[in-house]
Write an enzyme that holds these catalytic residues in place. Structure first.
Site, short mmCIF file in Angstrom:
data_model
loop_
_atom_site.label_atom_id
_atom_site.label_comp_id
_atom_site.label_asym_id
_atom_site.label_seq_id
_atom_site.Cartn_x
_atom_site.Cartn_y
_atom_site.Cartn_z
N HIS A 1 1.18 -4.21 6.55
CA HIS A 1 1.27 -5.43 5.86
C HIS A 1 1.66 -6.53 4.86
CE1 HIS A 1 -1.18 -2.91 3.66
NE2 HIS A 1 -1.26 -3.56 2.19
N TYR B 1 5.49 1.90 -1.99
CA TYR B 1 5.58 0.72 -2.60
C TYR B 1 6.52 1.18 -4.23
CZ TYR B 1 2.11 -1.92 -1.31
OH TYR B 1 1.05 -2.82 0.07
N ARG C 1 -2.63 3.10 6.44
CA ARG C 1 -3.03 1.63 6.29
C ARG C 1 -2.39 1.10 7.29
NH1 ARG C 1 -4.41 -2.81 3.40
NH2 ARG C 1 -5.95 -2.86 5.47
N HIS D 1 1.28 -8.18 1.71
CA HIS D 1 0.61 -9.20 0.39
C HIS D 1 0.49 -10.71 0.88
CE1 HIS D 1 -1.99 -5.57 -0.24
NE2 HIS D 1 -0.99 -5.15 -0.24
N TYR E 1 0.53 3.48 5.16
CA TYR E 1 0.71 4.83 4.11
C TYR E 1 -0.83 5.26 3.88
CZ TYR E 1 -0.24 0.85 1.37
OH TYR E 1 -1.33 -0.62 1.45
#
Length: 290
Positions: A203, A151, A200, A205, A190
Site C-alpha cells: 500500500h 520503511y 500487510r 499512504h 511486510y
C-alpha cells in the site's frame, strides 16, 4: 517537506504489536493465528451483510473499534473532544503553493545517486469533491515502504534490506483538473505482529491538506488482486465491500510507459456517499453523518 511521515505511517498502525516480537516463533498455545483472526473477520462481515438485509445503512468508513485489529482501541480518543477556534489555528498553519513544491518531488526514483530496486510504477489520478468537481491546488503527499517492505525508520526492524536509493516520500500539487501523478517503486508487503504470521498488503499512504491545515486527511491506496486483502484486519476495518474497493487502484495501460513503468489510476473523492475511506480516528463511523 515534513520529515515525520514515515513515523506516522508506522506509529499509527503496524509497530504497536499486541504480542511479543518472538510470538511468531514461540510455541505458546495462546498465540493467535491467522485462522483465528480470519474467523473473527468473517464473522463480522457476515453480521454486516445480515444487517444490510435488515435495512441498516451502509458503513463507508472504518469502524472505530475493530476487534481483529487488536490495537484499534488505541487509535482514537477515549475522552470527549475539545473544540478549537479554526480561525486561530489557521493563523499558524502553513500555506502551500507551486513555488513551495518542485515538480521533481513527485518522482521518488530520482532522489538519490542511484536507481532504487524494484518494480517502477506510475500512480496518477484526480482529487474530486462529492459532486465530481476537481480540487485544484491541493497538496498531496505520499509515503511508503520500499520494494522489500521496509520503511526508512529506526523502529522498523523487519529483516528486509534497506534500499539506499529509496526514501519513500514524495509530494505534488494537483493541477487545474485536480490531477496528481507520482513515479515510484511498487512497495512490498511486510509483517506487523498483530497476530501470528500477520502481513500487510502492499500500500501507499496518501495525505491531503484541503484548503486549510485543519482539513488534513490521510488514507491508503492498495493494488489490485492482492491475496492479503481478506487476511488484513486494517483493510477489513471497512466492512462494506464497495467502500473497500474504492481504496484499490486500477491498472491503467494508458498510463503505462513502454519499457519504463506500469501505470495505476486512483481517484480520491473527498466528500459525499462515494468518498474515499480516510483514517478518521477522531470521529470514526460518526464522521459519516457530517
Amino acid at each position: 517537506m515534513p520529515s515525520d511521515h514515515t513515523a506516522q505511517a508506522l506509529e499509527s498502525e503496524e509497530l504497536v504489536p499486541p504480542a511479543e516480537p518472538h510470538a511468531a516463533h514461540g510455541s505458546s498455545r495462546n498465540v493467535e493465528t491467522q485462522a483465528d483472526l480470519s474467523a473473527e473477520i468473517n464473522s463480522i462481515g457476515d453480521a454486516y451483510v445480515r444487517a444490510l438485509k435488515d435495512g441498516a445503512p451502509a458503513e463507508t468508513q472504518p469502524r472505530l473499534d475493530y476487534p481483529p485489529y487488536r490495537s484499534s482501541i488505541l487509535r482514537h480518543p477515549t475522552k470527549s473532544l475539545h473544540h478549537a477556534d479554526p480561525e486561530t489555528i489557521e493563523l499558524y498553519s502553513p500555506a502551500f503553493g507551486h513555488q513551495d513544491v518542485h515538480a521533481l518531488e513527485s518522482d521518488l526514483t530520482i532522489q538519490h545517486n542511484g536507481e532504487p530496486q524494484g518494480e517502477r510504477i506510475i500512480v496518477a489520478g484526480k482529487v474530486l469533491d462529492g459532486d465530481g468537481h476537481p480540487v485544484a491546488g491541493q497538496l498531496v503527499e505520499i509515503w511508503q515502504a520500499n520494494a522489500s517492505g521496509r520503511y526508512i525508520h529506526k523502529r522498523d526492524q523487519h529483516p528486509a534490506p534497506i534500499d539506499p536509493n529509496f526514501t519513500g516520500i514524495g509530494r505534488c500539487i494537483t493541477g487545474p483538473d485536480g490531477s496528481y501523478r507520482f513515479t515510484t517503486i511498487k512497495p512490498g508487503a511486510y509483517p506487523w505482529k498483530n497476530h501470528l504470521n500477520a502481513w500487510r498488503p502492499a500500500h501507499i499512504h496518501f495525505s491531503l491538506f484541503g484548503t486549510e491545515f485543519t482539513q488534513r486527511i490521510i488514507t491508503q491506496m492498495y493494488f489490485p488482486g492482492d491475496q492479503l486483502f481478506p487476511l488484513d484486519p486494517i483493510y477489513q476495518t471497512i466492512v462494506d465491500q464497495d467502500a473497500r474497493d474504492r481504496l484499490v487502484a486500477n491498472y491503467d495501460h494508458t498510463l503505462t510507459e513502454p519499457e519504463w513503468a506500469l501505470g495505476y489510476n486512483w481517484d480520491i473523492v473527498l466528500t459525499g456517499p462515494k468518498r474515499t475511506w480516510t483514517e478518521n480516528e477522531a470521529l470514526g463511523a460518526e464522521g459519516d453523518e457530517e
